[in-house]
Design a protein around this motif. Sequence first.
Motif, PDB file in Angstrom:
ATOM      1  N   LEU A 310       0.813  -1.207   0.000  1.00 17.10           N
ATOM      2  CA  LEU A 310       0.000   0.000   0.000  1.00 17.10           C
ATOM      3  C   LEU A 310       0.850   1.263   0.000  1.00 17.10           C
ATOM      4  CD1 LEU A 310      -2.593  -1.044   2.742  1.00 17.10           C
ATOM      5  CD2 LEU A 310      -2.708  -1.456   0.275  1.00 17.10           C
ATOM      6  N   LEU A 311       0.234   2.359  -0.408  1.00 19.63           N
ATOM      7  CA  LEU A 311       0.866   3.661  -0.258  1.00 19.63           C
ATOM      8  C   LEU A 311       1.137   3.915   1.219  1.00 19.63           C
ATOM      9  CD1 LEU A 311      -1.371   5.758  -2.688  1.00 19.63           C
ATOM     10  CD2 LEU A 311       0.929   4.885  -3.138  1.00 19.63           C
ATOM     11  N   LYS A 312       2.207   4.617   1.526  1.00 22.49           N
ATOM     12  CA  LYS A 312       2.582   4.835   2.915  1.00 22.49           C
ATOM     13  C   LYS A 312       1.558   5.715   3.631  1.00 22.49           C
ATOM     14  CE  LYS A 312       6.295   2.396   2.627  1.00 22.49           C
ATOM     15  NZ  LYS A 312       6.336   1.069   3.272  1.00 22.49           N
ATOM     16  N   GLY A 313       1.482   5.516   4.892  1.00 21.94           N
ATOM     17  CA  GLY A 313       0.537   6.246   5.740  1.00 21.94           C
ATOM     18  C   GLY A 313      -0.054   5.288   6.747  1.00 21.94           C
ATOM     19  N   ASP A 314       0.769   4.850   7.684  1.00 20.91           N
ATOM     20  CA  ASP A 314       0.354   3.764   8.586  1.00 20.91           C
ATOM     21  C   ASP A 314      -0.881   4.115   9.393  1.00 20.91           C
ATOM     22  OD1 ASP A 314       2.368   2.201   7.660  1.00 20.91           O
ATOM     23  OD2 ASP A 314       3.709   2.469   9.376  1.00 20.91           O
ATOM     24  N   LEU A 315      -0.978   5.348   9.894  1.00 17.15           N
ATOM     25  CA  LEU A 315      -2.142   5.708  10.705  1.00 17.15           C
ATOM     26  C   LEU A 315      -3.410   5.637   9.873  1.00 17.15           C
ATOM     27  CD1 LEU A 315      -2.491   8.400  13.404  1.00 17.15           C
ATOM     28  CD2 LEU A 315      -4.136   8.390  11.522  1.00 17.15           C
ATOM     29  N   LEU A 316      -3.401   6.269   8.707  1.00  8.47           N
ATOM     30  CA  LEU A 316      -4.602   6.253   7.865  1.00  8.47           C
ATOM     31  C   LEU A 316      -4.921   4.838   7.398  1.00  8.47           C
ATOM     32  CD1 LEU A 316      -6.882   7.660   6.410  1.00  8.47           C
ATOM     33  CD2 LEU A 316      -5.306   8.184   4.539  1.00  8.47           C
ATOM     34  N   ASN A 317      -3.918   4.072   7.050  1.00  4.28           N
ATOM     35  CA  ASN A 317      -4.171   2.706   6.596  1.00  4.28           C
ATOM     36  C   ASN A 317      -4.754   1.841   7.707  1.00  4.28           C
ATOM     37  OD1 ASN A 317      -3.377   3.112   3.963  1.00  4.28           O
ATOM     38  ND2 ASN A 317      -1.242   2.540   4.336  1.00  4.28           N
ATOM     39  N   THR A 318      -4.274   2.045   8.927  1.00  7.15           N
ATOM     40  CA  THR A 318      -4.858   1.306  10.057  1.00  7.15           C
ATOM     41  C   THR A 318      -6.317   1.700  10.239  1.00  7.15           C
ATOM     42  OG1 THR A 318      -2.708   1.177  11.157  1.00  7.15           O
ATOM     43  CG2 THR A 318      -4.650   0.821  12.527  1.00  7.15           C
ATOM     44  N   ILE A 319      -6.609   2.973  10.084  1.00  9.74           N
ATOM     45  CA  ILE A 319      -7.989   3.447  10.208  1.00  9.74           C
ATOM     46  C   ILE A 319      -8.867   2.828   9.119  1.00  9.74           C
ATOM     47  CG2 ILE A 319      -9.445   5.489   9.887  1.00  9.74           C
ATOM     48  CD1 ILE A 319      -7.342   7.077  11.470  1.00  9.74           C
ATOM     49  N   VAL A 320      -8.390   2.809   7.886  1.00 15.77           N
ATOM     50  CA  VAL A 320      -9.167   2.203   6.797  1.00 15.77           C
ATOM     51  C   VAL A 320      -9.454   0.732   7.104  1.00 15.77           C
ATOM     52  CG1 VAL A 320      -9.108   1.540   4.355  1.00 15.77           C
ATOM     53  CG2 VAL A 320      -8.321   3.815   5.053  1.00 15.77           C
ATOM     54  N   MET A 321      -8.459   0.037   7.607  1.00 15.35           N
ATOM     55  CA  MET A 321      -8.636  -1.375   7.961  1.00 15.35           C
ATOM     56  C   MET A 321      -9.682  -1.527   9.065  1.00 15.35           C
ATOM     57  SD  MET A 321      -5.733  -4.095   9.221  1.00 15.35           S
ATOM     58  CE  MET A 321      -5.353  -3.207  10.739  1.00 15.35           C
ATOM     59  N   TYR A 322      -9.622  -0.670  10.082  1.00 16.26           N
ATOM     60  CA  TYR A 322     -10.574  -0.757  11.192  1.00 16.26           C
ATOM     61  C   TYR A 322     -11.989  -0.403  10.740  1.00 16.26           C
ATOM     62  CZ  TYR A 322      -7.298  -1.550  15.087  1.00 16.26           C
ATOM     63  OH  TYR A 322      -6.406  -2.089  15.969  1.00 16.26           O
ATOM     64  N   VAL A 323     -12.121   0.629   9.917  1.00 15.66           N
ATOM     65  CA  VAL A 323     -13.444   0.983   9.387  1.00 15.66           C
ATOM     66  C   VAL A 323     -14.019  -0.195   8.601  1.00 15.66           C
ATOM     67  CG1 VAL A 323     -14.677   2.469   7.758  1.00 15.66           C
ATOM     68  CG2 VAL A 323     -12.977   3.469   9.303  1.00 15.66           C
TER      69      VAL A 323
END
Length: 519
Positions: A310-323
């Motif tokens: 994925l494109l970098k951005g661990d916080l946002l990517n974690t949020i997308v996964m949780y949503v």
Amino acid sequence: MAISSIFNDVIGPVMRGPSSSHSAAACRIGLLLRDLIGAEITDLIVDYDPNGSLVSTHESQGTDMGLYGGILGWQADDERMMNYRQGIADSGISVQVNYLNYNAQHPNTYRIRVANAEIQHSLQAISTGGGMIEVQEIDGAAVEVCGDFHELLIYGSDWPAIEQSLPASLKYDFMVRHRGQRCFVELKSAVGFDAVDIATIEACEAVNFVRYLKPVLPVLSRKDIEVPFRYCQELLAMGQAEGLELWQLAARFESARGDIAEAGVFQRMRDIVRIMDQSIQAGLRGTEYDDRILPSQSLGFRACMETGTLLKGDLLNTIVMYVSAMMEVKSSLGVIVAAPTAGSCGALPGSLLGAAKSMGRSEDDVVKAMLASGVIGVFISEHSSFAAEVGGCQAECGAGSAMAAAGLVTLAGGSLQQAVTAASLALQNSLGMICDPIANRVEAPCLGRNVMAASNAVSCANMALADYDPVVTFDEVVATHFNVGKSIAHELRCTALGGLSVTDSSKRVEAQLLKFKSC
């Protein structure tokens, strides 16, 4: 209407997917109908107005599940809801659903009759968003019953004699006389009615019968409620004068609204945060359910995070996964928290719990952030709407995005003003968002719009933390939110009559899902 409460109107109820918040609202109406008839129900007749939203959505978006479950005495999160069709069939209750033009003034109007061999009662109610209801008519008489009081209905036409029969020990907050197809006196109380007092009233010659409608909301109302603020500008003034953070102001508000100690408010929110976290973790273990549009996708997203795809951005990517995980639990009949609605149940918890995971924040930090989010939602509930049928998806995911933005600023240690700025920016960015569910299900594009709401919240939180100027105050944005919602076409307000709902792909998916209808 009652003053909004964080735990009534904004974050809650706890319920089962895969439906919209109509399921919880209809469940509450069903529970009240059980109390209204006071005995076994043999016949249920429901009328929906084609000019509203429920004709096209009552089956696919959970109204049937909630109403029939409530009629059977089940709560919105009862695991038996999964088998509501079999439950209502086994009960022997005859169900008739009619589509009739009766000039309903609200798009989410229920006109219902329940009966048995001895008696029939009628009720008209609306679902106002996020599982909230207002009963507007009982037995032909105009009422205002929202499920936040103990309600004693004393039937009989000799009102003076009825009122003289009330025992001195009986406590109540309000008395209202009603005349409709039947006459009755309504008593509203913040505390329960005693069985001995009810028996005394029933023994009065002027009394035909008594019905006790029990509350269906977690936070009750009472006479002469005073809250510290009703508008965000008042909250800001109080917070700045006393040096309070947004979450502290939220606890103060809910304490005053619900007559709950602030420590009790904090604990209630902790309980809710834990339910949200459990739901997300269940989603990340994988969900299986045939009767849905989208499969479990959060596991694949996590795998791509781990491999660096994925494109970098661990916080946002974690949020997308949780949503995604939360929305998958909803679509597989798991337990969720409407926050502020079932259709937008992923954005807020996914944002706060996902960010907390990435930032290493504690559970207490998340609880404070969720309280901050909750009080932002109070202003939207009070002065606009959470109902997509009233205001499109801006009412659901837009509101959830504003709430999440304020919570993220709180989680990051930002100021009161920065949290409100984030909420203003996020809601501004959401104005005009339509609601057009594919295949008449609350799954797609709902998942994407929850992810978009969360992403918007992250961006607006960072903008606020960098002291960007929102230009327009939050109170003004909320007023605009309501006015814009009213201007959105009926076909684009959760009726499945426009937008993506009427594409060939949507119709094809809807046809494919018909095989589960009789299961």
